[in-house]
Design a protein around this motif. Sequence first.
Motif, short mmCIF file in Angstrom:
data_model
loop_
_atom_site.label_atom_id
_atom_site.label_comp_id
_atom_site.label_asym_id
_atom_site.label_seq_id
_atom_site.Cartn_x
_atom_site.Cartn_y
_atom_site.Cartn_z
N ALA A 54 32.35 28.23 48.04
CA ALA A 54 32.67 27.80 46.68
C ALA A 54 32.88 29.02 45.78
O ALA A 54 33.81 29.03 44.95
CB ALA A 54 31.56 26.92 46.13
N LEU A 55 32.04 30.04 45.98
CA LEU A 55 32.18 31.25 45.18
C LEU A 55 33.50 31.96 45.50
O LEU A 55 34.22 32.41 44.60
CB LEU A 55 31.00 32.18 45.44
CG LEU A 55 30.87 33.41 44.57
CD1 LEU A 55 30.76 33.02 43.10
CD2 LEU A 55 29.66 34.21 44.99
N ALA A 56 33.84 32.02 46.78
CA ALA A 56 35.11 32.64 47.18
C ALA A 56 36.30 31.86 46.63
O ALA A 56 37.31 32.47 46.21
CB ALA A 56 35.19 32.71 48.70
N GLN A 57 36.18 30.57 46.58
CA GLN A 57 37.26 29.76 46.05
C GLN A 57 37.44 29.99 44.54
O GLN A 57 38.56 30.10 44.05
CB GLN A 57 37.00 28.27 46.32
CG GLN A 57 38.14 27.39 45.93
CD GLN A 57 37.89 25.94 46.33
OE1 GLN A 57 36.80 25.59 46.76
NE2 GLN A 57 38.89 25.11 46.16
N ARG A 58 36.33 30.10 43.84
CA ARG A 58 36.41 30.39 42.39
C ARG A 58 37.06 31.74 42.15
O ARG A 58 37.85 31.91 41.22
CB ARG A 58 35.03 30.34 41.76
CG ARG A 58 34.48 28.93 41.65
CD ARG A 58 33.20 28.87 40.88
NE ARG A 58 33.41 29.33 39.50
CZ ARG A 58 32.45 29.75 38.71
NH1 ARG A 58 31.21 29.77 39.12
NH2 ARG A 58 32.72 30.15 37.48
N PHE A 59 36.72 32.72 43.01
CA PHE A 59 37.33 34.04 42.89
C PHE A 59 38.83 33.98 43.18
O PHE A 59 39.64 34.56 42.47
CB PHE A 59 36.63 35.02 43.84
CG PHE A 59 37.26 36.39 43.86
CD1 PHE A 59 37.23 37.19 42.74
CD2 PHE A 59 37.87 36.87 45.01
CE1 PHE A 59 37.80 38.47 42.76
CE2 PHE A 59 38.44 38.12 45.04
CZ PHE A 59 38.41 38.93 43.91
N ALA A 60 39.19 33.21 44.21
CA ALA A 60 40.61 33.08 44.57
C ALA A 60 41.40 32.39 43.47
O ALA A 60 42.58 32.71 43.25
CB ALA A 60 40.73 32.32 45.89
N GLN A 61 40.79 31.47 42.78
CA GLN A 61 41.48 30.74 41.70
C GLN A 61 41.55 31.56 40.41
O GLN A 61 42.24 31.19 39.47
CB GLN A 61 40.78 29.41 41.43
CG GLN A 61 40.93 28.42 42.55
CD GLN A 61 40.09 27.17 42.32
OE1 GLN A 61 39.24 27.12 41.44
NE2 GLN A 61 40.33 26.16 43.14
N GLY A 62 40.78 32.66 40.36
CA GLY A 62 40.79 33.49 39.17
C GLY A 62 39.76 33.10 38.13
O GLY A 62 39.78 33.59 37.01
N ASP A 63 38.84 32.20 38.49
CA ASP A 63 37.80 31.79 37.54
C ASP A 63 36.80 32.92 37.28
O ASP A 63 36.24 33.00 36.19
CB ASP A 63 37.03 30.58 38.09
CG ASP A 63 37.91 29.34 38.17
OD1 ASP A 63 38.96 29.30 37.51
OD2 ASP A 63 37.52 28.40 38.90
N ILE A 64 36.58 33.77 38.28
CA ILE A 64 35.68 34.92 38.11
C ILE A 64 36.39 36.17 38.61
O ILE A 64 37.29 36.11 39.45
CB ILE A 64 34.34 34.73 38.88
CG1 ILE A 64 34.59 34.49 40.37
CG2 ILE A 64 33.52 33.60 38.29
CD1 ILE A 64 33.32 34.41 41.19
N ASP A 65 35.98 37.33 38.06
CA ASP A 65 36.60 38.58 38.48
C ASP A 65 35.86 39.19 39.68
O ASP A 65 34.86 38.64 40.15
CB ASP A 65 36.67 39.58 37.32
CG ASP A 65 35.29 39.98 36.80
OD1 ASP A 65 34.30 39.45 37.30
OD2 ASP A 65 35.23 40.82 35.88
N ALA A 66 36.35 40.32 40.19
CA ALA A 66 35.81 40.93 41.40
C ALA A 66 34.35 41.38 41.21
O ALA A 66 33.52 41.21 42.12
CB ALA A 66 36.67 42.11 41.83
N ASP A 67 34.04 41.93 40.07
CA ASP A 67 32.66 42.38 39.83
C ASP A 67 31.69 41.19 39.82
O ASP A 67 30.61 41.26 40.40
CB ASP A 67 32.56 43.14 38.50
CG ASP A 67 33.27 44.48 38.56
OD1 ASP A 67 33.35 45.04 39.67
OD2 ASP A 67 33.73 44.95 37.50
#
Length: 93
Positions: free
Chosen positions: A64-77
């Motif tokens: 779920a966290l990886a998906q949020r990152f892929a969607q741009g909801d969270i940044d790399a940091d």
Amino acid sequence: MMYGTDGCMWGGWGWSGWILMSAVMVLFSAALITAVVLTVRYLAGSDTERNRADSAASFRSEDALAQRFAQGDIDADEFRRRMTLLRESQESR
């Protein structure tokens, strides 16, 4: 007296009695050991299934966290920080 006609106590079966008694004791011992092993496995199995469920839940959290990152909801940091927190919480269990 308690001796039979062949001189053995209680009539005796000779060697066949000893062989039969030995075979019964071996079978009884095997059955007892099998029962103990199966009981221990059954009781320990509930913990193993719980650990598998926890492991599956943690993978779902990471997915779920990886998906949020892929969607741009969270940044790399933010992704790295949250992933570190997830893994630390898994290690502390």
